[in-house]
Design an enzyme around this catalytic site. Structure first.
Site, PDB file in Angstrom:
ATOM      1  N   ASP A 207      -2.782   1.222   7.122  1.00 17.67           N
ATOM      2  CA  ASP A 207      -2.102   0.901   5.868  1.00 17.67           C
ATOM      3  C   ASP A 207      -1.707  -0.578   5.796  1.00 17.67           C
ATOM      4  OD1 ASP A 207      -2.360   3.563   5.187  1.00 17.67           O
ATOM      5  OD2 ASP A 207      -0.396   4.100   6.019  1.00 17.67           O
TER       6      ASP A 207
ATOM      7  N   GLU B 289      -1.645  -1.460  -5.802  1.00 18.48           N
ATOM      8  CA  GLU B 289      -2.925  -0.905  -6.237  1.00 18.48           C
ATOM      9  C   GLU B 289      -2.720  -0.250  -7.598  1.00 18.48           C
ATOM     10  OE1 GLU B 289      -5.338   0.671  -2.369  1.00 18.48           O
ATOM     11  OE2 GLU B 289      -3.768   1.920  -3.176  1.00 18.48           O
TER      12      GLU B 289
ATOM     13  N   ASP C 285       0.858  -1.175   0.000  1.00 14.42           N
ATOM     14  CA  ASP C 285       0.000   0.000   0.000  1.00 14.42           C
ATOM     15  C   ASP C 285       0.899   1.230   0.000  1.00 14.42           C
ATOM     16  OD1 ASP C 285      -2.554   1.438   0.334  1.00 14.42           O
ATOM     17  OD2 ASP C 285      -1.719   1.983   2.278  1.00 14.42           O
TER      18      ASP C 285
END
Ligand SMILES: [Zn+2]
Length: 390
Positions: free
Chosen positions: A374, A274, A190
């Site tokens: 996170d 991501e 992340d």
């Protein structure tokens, strides 16, 4: 080198101009001295000017128009025409694909900052003691260079580049790609603002302190620049300092990204990120108005602060580096949809309420798990990656 660069830019712009004017010539025109005569009865065959056409003219230009071009290595000049050709090819490819496409542009002094020896002719590098080496460029001379790292593989091209008051040489080399031994550990990542990255195993990667310090210095210099009077000598000096600090920050960031991406690729087999949506995030939020037409706070200030962090962290360049290194090493890299990765509980899969940026801890009301926000997201990202593989 600057003299060569200036001539190369002149040639680039002239070659671009020729191609542009040919592309524009729709009506057949014959010139008699300065008078243009229309010849509508003549059918003209439309043909693009090719690289070869321009290359042939180069000999003529050297002999008659511009003898000073003889002072530049012929392969360097041909590479200039190659660049024009590539610019047009890219343009037509985008047009064909239906993408929005800008016409190739004339290059200014600042934009045109390099020239290339496209093969092994006309230059030579002689390693010296330690990091010292000598670079011999035909028609230019011998230059002392500092090698920032040992040359690997077989050198294919050499590019001379101007950056501010510095000059660099870049060698493109051919190296055998070496697959790393298989790793049995995967990771979800992340990318964030509080930490540069949170890993699914709970590790955090932070921006190095020297980088943050250089950034602070840059900000101070920018403020100093804003105080200087326009057109003044002092302003010019301050602008140079800002450019220098910018370069430093940029180099430090690149160095940090290279090192961290190397570590990740060496350690993990599957790396999940991501899908970045920086373009959406950087959009300015729409102005909000109430019934009377009064403007309401729309979070533009926080967004622009956030924008800055996004830009500076340079996530995109980082994931691209990981991707390039992963491909070389036989690792798998996956990008997943970032939707809900911070709301879903990684322990039980239940979707919780939306979290504000300030909320740093994930607490699940369903299963009771407490995790760093996170870290939770990184676990979700890894799970999504595994699902995608399956
Ligand atoms: Zn839960």
């Amino acid at each position: 080198m600057q003299w060569t660069l200036d001539r190369c830019r002149e040639l680039y712009n002239a070659a671009l101009d020729e191609r542009k004017s040919v592309a524009r010539r729709i009506v057949p025109i014959k010139f008699c001295g300065n008078i243009a005569i229309l010849e509508p009865e003549k059918t003209i065959v439309h043909r693009q000017v090719s690289k070869l056409d321009q290359s042939r003219q180069l000999t003529e230009i050297k002999h008659e128009l511009r003898p000073e071009y003889n002072e530049i290595n012929d392969h360097v000049l041909r590479n200039v025409l190659e660049r024009v050709d590539l610019a047009f090819k890219a343009f037509f490819r985008r047009v064909k694909a239906g993408e929005k496409s800008g016409y190739p542009r004339f290059q200014s002094y600042t934009r045109y900052d390099s020239f290339t020896y496209p093969d092994l002719q006309g230059w030579k590098v002689i390693p010296g003691e330690g990091r010292h080496a000598k670079l011999i460029l035909s028609k230019i001379g011998t230059i002392n260079v500092k090698l920032h790292r040992p040359i690997q593989g077989k050198i294919k091209t050499a590019t001379i580049k101007r950056e501010g008051e510095h000059w660099y040489v870049t060698f493109a080399c051919e190296v055998e790609s070496e697959a790393l031994p298989v790793s049995y550990e995967d990771v979800g990542i992340d990318l964030g603002i509080t930490h540069f990255a949170a890993l699914s195993n709970g590790e955090m990667i932070d921006n190095p302190r020297h980088y943050r310090r250089a950034e602070k210095k840059l900000k101070q210099l920018q403020q100093a620049l804003a105080r200087k009077k326009r057109g003044s000598h002092r302003r010019k000096k301050a602008a140079q300092k800002v450019a220098k600090a910018h370069r430093k920050v940029r180099n430090q960031r690149k160095d940090f990204h290279h090192k961290e991406s190397r570590k990740l690729v060496n350690k993990y087999q599957v790396i999940v990120f991501e899908e970045l949506q920086a373009a959406n995030l950087s959009k300015r939020p729409k102005p909000k108005q109430d019934e009377s037409g009064k403007y309401l706070p729309n979070g533009a200030a926080t967004k622009s602060g956030l924008n800055k962090s996004i830009r500076d962290a340079g996530w995109n360049s980082f994931t691209q580096m990981v991707k390039a290194k992963a491909e070389c090493a036989g690792r798998t890299i996956i990008f997943v949809d970032p939707k809900n990765t911070s709301q879903i509980c990684s322990a039980c899969g239940v979707k919780g309420p939306h979290k504000d940026l300030e909320e740093r801890i994930h607490t699940c009301t369903y299963c009771g798990v407490v995790l760093d926000r996170d870290h939770n997201a990184a676990l979700n990202i890894l799970a999504l990656g595994h699902k995608q593989i399956a």
